[in-house]
Design a protein around this motif. Structure first.
Motif: not given
Length: 162
Positions: A154-158
């Protein structure tokens, strides 16, 4: 996570009742007495401009394989920081189910000096996903079987800090 609409942050979700602050820093939640299917979750933390976020904080917690949370200690709880490429790797187990919820992992993600994102990650092909009132398909892990258990990404975008 980053594509045509690379400015969309990872959706936020409720913290739930079982968050405990001040978790130990560790990349493996596996310890003696923890039973269940081994799971390795890996990915990246990216800014809304699709740039890797170095030293982003990730704080994970979830139920054991019987669906119980440790509310007295730090079993299946811990935090870590991304490397210079914004990458993380967590060793844990597949969480169990408890009444009213589908299988999930809680996480708080924060870029240095950025706002905290609190969200949950979900498992594909879970029968309870359709019945869980807060399930969001945008938060599905990419999951596959391995020789030792399961692997998920999973890649998080913050929002990046100032």
């Amino acid at each position: 996570a980053c594509g045509d609409d690379d400015d969309e942050p990872t959706p936020a979700q409720t913290e739930g009742p079982y968050y405990t602050p001040n978790t130990p820093e560790r990349a493996s939640l596996l310890e003696p007495g923890v039973a269940g299917t081994t799971l390795v979750v890996s990915g990246q933390v990216l800014s809304t401009g699709c740039q890797p976020v170095a030293r982003a904080l990730l704080d994970f917690w979830h139920a054991d394989d019987a669906g119980q949370y440790d509310n007295a200690g730090f079993r299946l709880r811990g935090h870590q920081f991304t490397n210079e490429q914004g990458q993380f790797r967590l060793e844990t187990i597949v969480p169990g189910l408890y009444t009213g919820r589908t299988r999930h992992i809680h996480v708080k993600v924060q870029a240095p000096n950025g706002p905290v994102l609190t969200t949950q990650l979900y498992f594909p092909n879970e029968p309870a996903n359709d019945r869980d009132s807060i399930f969001n398909p945008a938060l599905l892990l990419g999951e596959r079987d391995t020789e030792d258990g399961k692997a998920a990404t999973f890649d998080f975008v913050v929002q990046a800090g100032a």
